[in-house]
Design a protein around this motif. Structure first.
Motif, PDB file in Angstrom:
ATOM      1  N   GLU A 110      48.707  36.888  18.409  1.00  0.00           N
ATOM      2  CA  GLU A 110      48.324  36.471  19.899  1.00  0.00           C
ATOM      3  C   GLU A 110      49.479  35.860  20.583  1.00  0.00           C
ATOM      4  OE1 GLU A 110      44.480  35.059  19.479  1.00  0.00           O
ATOM      5  OE2 GLU A 110      43.621  37.006  19.966  1.00  0.00           O
ATOM      6  N   LYS A 111      50.115  34.778  19.699  1.00  0.00           N
ATOM      7  CA  LYS A 111      51.113  34.004  20.380  1.00  0.00           C
ATOM      8  C   LYS A 111      52.287  34.800  21.028  1.00  0.00           C
ATOM      9  CE  LYS A 111      50.015  30.374  17.292  1.00  0.00           C
ATOM     10  NZ  LYS A 111      49.913  30.104  15.817  1.00  0.00           N
ATOM     11  N   MET A 112      52.562  35.898  20.454  1.00  0.00           N
ATOM     12  CA  MET A 112      53.484  36.828  20.943  1.00  0.00           C
ATOM     13  C   MET A 112      52.917  37.893  21.983  1.00  0.00           C
ATOM     14  SD  MET A 112      55.734  37.191  17.501  1.00  0.00           S
ATOM     15  CE  MET A 112      55.722  36.278  16.272  1.00  0.00           C
ATOM     16  N   MET A 113      51.654  37.906  22.037  1.00  0.00           N
ATOM     17  CA  MET A 113      51.111  38.986  22.973  1.00  0.00           C
ATOM     18  C   MET A 113      50.992  38.357  24.173  1.00  0.00           C
ATOM     19  SD  MET A 113      48.687  41.531  20.903  1.00  0.00           S
ATOM     20  CE  MET A 113      48.773  41.950  19.436  1.00  0.00           C
ATOM     21  N   THR A 114      51.841  37.883  25.140  1.00  0.00           N
ATOM     22  CA  THR A 114      51.962  37.514  26.396  1.00  0.00           C
ATOM     23  C   THR A 114      52.588  38.428  27.504  1.00  0.00           C
ATOM     24  OG1 THR A 114      53.612  36.013  26.002  1.00  0.00           O
ATOM     25  CG2 THR A 114      51.293  35.212  25.672  1.00  0.00           C
ATOM     26  N   PRO A 115      52.319  38.492  28.481  1.00  0.00           N
ATOM     27  CA  PRO A 115      53.298  39.517  29.295  1.00  0.00           C
ATOM     28  C   PRO A 115      54.747  39.104  28.993  1.00  0.00           C
ATOM     29  CG  PRO A 115      51.307  38.800  30.666  1.00  0.00           C
ATOM     30  CD  PRO A 115      51.279  37.931  29.177  1.00  0.00           C
ATOM     31  N   GLY A 116      55.101  37.778  29.140  1.00  0.00           N
ATOM     32  CA  GLY A 116      56.294  37.271  29.089  1.00  0.00           C
ATOM     33  C   GLY A 116      56.988  37.766  27.931  1.00  0.00           C
ATOM     34  N   MET A 117      56.531  37.463  26.696  1.00  0.00           N
ATOM     35  CA  MET A 117      56.908  37.822  25.213  1.00  0.00           C
ATOM     36  C   MET A 117      56.872  39.566  24.979  1.00  0.00           C
ATOM     37  SD  MET A 117      58.079  35.050  23.870  1.00  0.00           S
ATOM     38  CE  MET A 117      58.339  35.662  22.444  1.00  0.00           C
ATOM     39  N   ILE A 118      56.025  40.247  25.647  1.00  0.00           N
ATOM     40  CA  ILE A 118      56.212  41.509  25.587  1.00  0.00           C
ATOM     41  C   ILE A 118      57.377  42.006  26.344  1.00  0.00           C
ATOM     42  CG2 ILE A 118      55.166  43.701  26.474  1.00  0.00           C
ATOM     43  CD1 ILE A 118      52.305  42.375  26.130  1.00  0.00           C
ATOM     44  N   VAL A 119      57.923  41.360  27.539  1.00  0.00           N
ATOM     45  CA  VAL A 119      59.101  41.636  28.161  1.00  0.00           C
ATOM     46  C   VAL A 119      60.326  41.445  27.561  1.00  0.00           C
ATOM     47  CG1 VAL A 119      60.300  41.188  30.195  1.00  0.00           C
ATOM     48  CG2 VAL A 119      57.998  41.728  30.552  1.00  0.00           C
ATOM     49  N   VAL A 120      60.155  40.390  26.851  1.00  0.00           N
ATOM     50  CA  VAL A 120      61.431  39.886  26.018  1.00  0.00           C
ATOM     51  C   VAL A 120      61.494  40.694  24.984  1.00  0.00           C
ATOM     52  CG1 VAL A 120      62.092  37.946  24.461  1.00  0.00           C
ATOM     53  CG2 VAL A 120      61.089  37.138  26.710  1.00  0.00           C
ATOM     54  N   PHE A 121      60.693  41.154  24.136  1.00  0.00           N
ATOM     55  CA  PHE A 121      60.600  42.048  22.968  1.00  0.00           C
ATOM     56  C   PHE A 121      61.103  43.428  23.459  1.00  0.00           C
ATOM     57  CE2 PHE A 121      57.713  39.016  20.641  1.00  0.00           C
ATOM     58  CZ  PHE A 121      58.568  38.636  19.698  1.00  0.00           C
ATOM     59  N   ALA A 122      60.545  43.825  24.672  1.00  0.00           N
ATOM     60  CA  ALA A 122      60.792  45.328  25.097  1.00  0.00           C
ATOM     61  C   ALA A 122      62.715  45.380  25.561  1.00  0.00           C
ATOM     62  CB  ALA A 122      60.105  45.424  26.422  1.00  0.00           C
ATOM     63  N   VAL A 123      62.946  44.113  26.406  1.00  0.00           N
ATOM     64  CA  VAL A 123      64.180  44.087  26.763  1.00  0.00           C
ATOM     65  C   VAL A 123      65.255  43.969  25.519  1.00  0.00           C
ATOM     66  CG1 VAL A 123      66.084  42.949  28.174  1.00  0.00           C
ATOM     67  CG2 VAL A 123      63.810  43.264  29.043  1.00  0.00           C
ATOM     68  N   PHE A 124      65.034  42.953  24.706  1.00  0.00           N
ATOM     69  CA  PHE A 124      66.017  42.882  23.577  1.00  0.00           C
ATOM     70  C   PHE A 124      65.759  44.092  22.645  1.00  0.00           C
ATOM     71  CE2 PHE A 124      66.087  38.534  25.037  1.00  0.00           C
ATOM     72  CZ  PHE A 124      67.556  38.495  25.166  1.00  0.00           C
ATOM     73  N   GLY A 125      64.851  44.708  22.274  1.00  0.00           N
ATOM     74  CA  GLY A 125      64.363  45.714  21.567  1.00  0.00           C
ATOM     75  C   GLY A 125      65.152  46.836  21.971  1.00  0.00           C
ATOM     76  N   GLY A 126      65.047  47.243  23.458  1.00  0.00           N
ATOM     77  CA  GLY A 126      65.927  48.346  24.066  1.00  0.00           C
ATOM     78  C   GLY A 126      67.136  48.039  24.045  1.00  0.00           C
ATOM     79  N   LEU A 127      67.801  46.925  24.360  1.00  0.00           N
ATOM     80  CA  LEU A 127      69.214  46.589  24.033  1.00  0.00           C
ATOM     81  C   LEU A 127      69.898  46.959  22.541  1.00  0.00           C
ATOM     82  CD1 LEU A 127      69.506  43.283  26.190  1.00  0.00           C
ATOM     83  CD2 LEU A 127      70.388  45.649  26.952  1.00  0.00           C
ATOM     84  N   PHE A 128      68.841  46.289  21.536  1.00  0.00           N
ATOM     85  CA  PHE A 128      69.358  46.335  20.238  1.00  0.00           C
ATOM     86  C   PHE A 128      69.603  47.956  19.863  1.00  0.00           C
ATOM     87  CE2 PHE A 128      68.215  47.173  15.842  1.00  0.00           C
ATOM     88  CZ  PHE A 128      69.389  46.321  15.209  1.00  0.00           C
ATOM     89  N   PHE A 129      68.528  48.758  20.144  1.00  0.00           N
ATOM     90  CA  PHE A 129      68.542  50.197  19.847  1.00  0.00           C
ATOM     91  C   PHE A 129      69.535  50.903  20.630  1.00  0.00           C
ATOM     92  CE2 PHE A 129      64.323  49.120  18.041  1.00  0.00           C
ATOM     93  CZ  PHE A 129      64.722  49.676  16.687  1.00  0.00           C
ATOM     94  N   GLY A 130      69.509  50.642  21.981  1.00  0.00           N
ATOM     95  CA  GLY A 130      70.572  51.233  23.021  1.00  0.00           C
ATOM     96  C   GLY A 130      71.693  51.105  22.474  1.00  0.00           C
ATOM     97  N   PHE A 131      72.142  49.833  21.852  1.00  0.00           N
ATOM     98  CA  PHE A 131      73.578  49.456  21.174  1.00  0.00           C
ATOM     99  C   PHE A 131      73.862  50.259  20.135  1.00  0.00           C
ATOM    100  CE2 PHE A 131      76.508  46.871  18.774  1.00  0.00           C
ATOM    101  CZ  PHE A 131      77.542  46.888  19.721  1.00  0.00           C
ATOM    102  N   LEU A 132      72.972  50.485  19.213  1.00  0.00           N
ATOM    103  CA  LEU A 132      72.990  51.302  18.039  1.00  0.00           C
ATOM    104  C   LEU A 132      73.434  52.683  18.350  1.00  0.00           C
ATOM    105  CD1 LEU A 132      70.477  49.781  15.628  1.00  0.00           C
ATOM    106  CD2 LEU A 132      73.033  49.382  15.763  1.00  0.00           C
ATOM    107  N   LEU A 133      72.738  53.066  19.380  1.00  0.00           N
ATOM    108  CA  LEU A 133      72.655  54.825  19.774  1.00  0.00           C
ATOM    109  C   LEU A 133      74.083  54.811  20.466  1.00  0.00           C
ATOM    110  CD1 LEU A 133      69.250  55.352  21.366  1.00  0.00           C
ATOM    111  CD2 LEU A 133      70.132  56.452  19.327  1.00  0.00           C
ATOM    112  N   SER A 134      74.518  53.810  21.055  1.00  0.00           N
ATOM    113  CA  SER A 134      75.812  53.833  21.856  1.00  0.00           C
ATOM    114  C   SER A 134      76.932  53.932  20.936  1.00  0.00           C
ATOM    115  CB  SER A 134      75.855  52.709  22.980  1.00  0.00           C
ATOM    116  OG  SER A 134      75.137  52.745  24.034  1.00  0.00           O
ATOM    117  N   LEU A 135      76.652  53.173  19.876  1.00  0.00           N
ATOM    118  CA  LEU A 135      77.768  53.025  18.842  1.00  0.00           C
ATOM    119  C   LEU A 135      77.981  54.462  18.206  1.00  0.00           C
ATOM    120  CD1 LEU A 135      76.659  50.219  16.568  1.00  0.00           C
ATOM    121  CD2 LEU A 135      79.038  50.477  17.791  1.00  0.00           C
TER     122      LEU A 135
END
Length: 163
Positions: A124-149
């Motif tokens: 629940e500490k991580m289920m706030t709108p702000g934290m969901i965005v942080v995880f979405a952005v950094f998760g997207g960047l991480f997987f996108g970087f791996l895909l780009s490699l």
């Protein structure tokens, strides 16, 4: 060019995400979430092909990696902004749905009520709108970087030294 494909990818991903959320398929059909990766892969490939087309069919590995990372960055930031607006203002029950889904998954694993309560209190500490965005952005960047490699390694075509 990478900016354009990042915007296109972000918009397509937002529309797709909105459809999944409105139909509740985001919670009931996990397999459909993988289509987001297909959309991202398509955007990265198209951006790299466009770059190659504009450069006599040449693209170094580093150039491809940069293009793919930029596409991913733009798309992830757009997706993050949408997610924040969606969770905070449009579907204010979204976090509750996530919590219910998590409880259901933990019950299926055979966890006791105390274990479930403890897991939920941590998440629940991580289920706030702000934290969901942080995880979405950094998760997207991480997987996108791996895909780009990987995609850059496949699509690269180095210019000969003596051309």
């Amino acid at each position: 060019m990478a900016l354009r494909y990042g915007l296109i990818c972000g918009i397509i991903s937002i529309v797709y995400s909105l459809i999944l959320n409105i139909t509740d398929l985001a919670f009931t059909n996990k397999a459909l979430s993988w289509i987001s990766f297909v959309i991202l892969i398509g955007a990265i490939v198209l951006a790299m092909r466009e770059f190659k087309r504009q450069n006599n069919n040449y693209m170094s590995y580093g150039q491809g990696l940069g293009i793919g990372t930029l596409v991913t960055t733009v798309s992830s930031l757009l997706g993050g902004i949408f997610t924040f607006i969606y969770v905070k203002f449009i579907d204010t029950g979204f976090i509750d749905k996530m919590r219910e889904m998590q409880v259901s998954e933990l019950e299926k694993r055979g966890m006791s009520d105390d274990q479930i309560e403890q897991a939920i209190s941590v998440s629940e500490k991580m289920m706030t709108p702000g934290m969901i965005v942080v995880f979405a952005v950094f998760g997207g960047l991480f997987f996108g970087f791996l895909l780009s490699l990987v995609i850059s390694a496949i699509l690269k075509r180095t210019r000969p030294e003596f051309e």
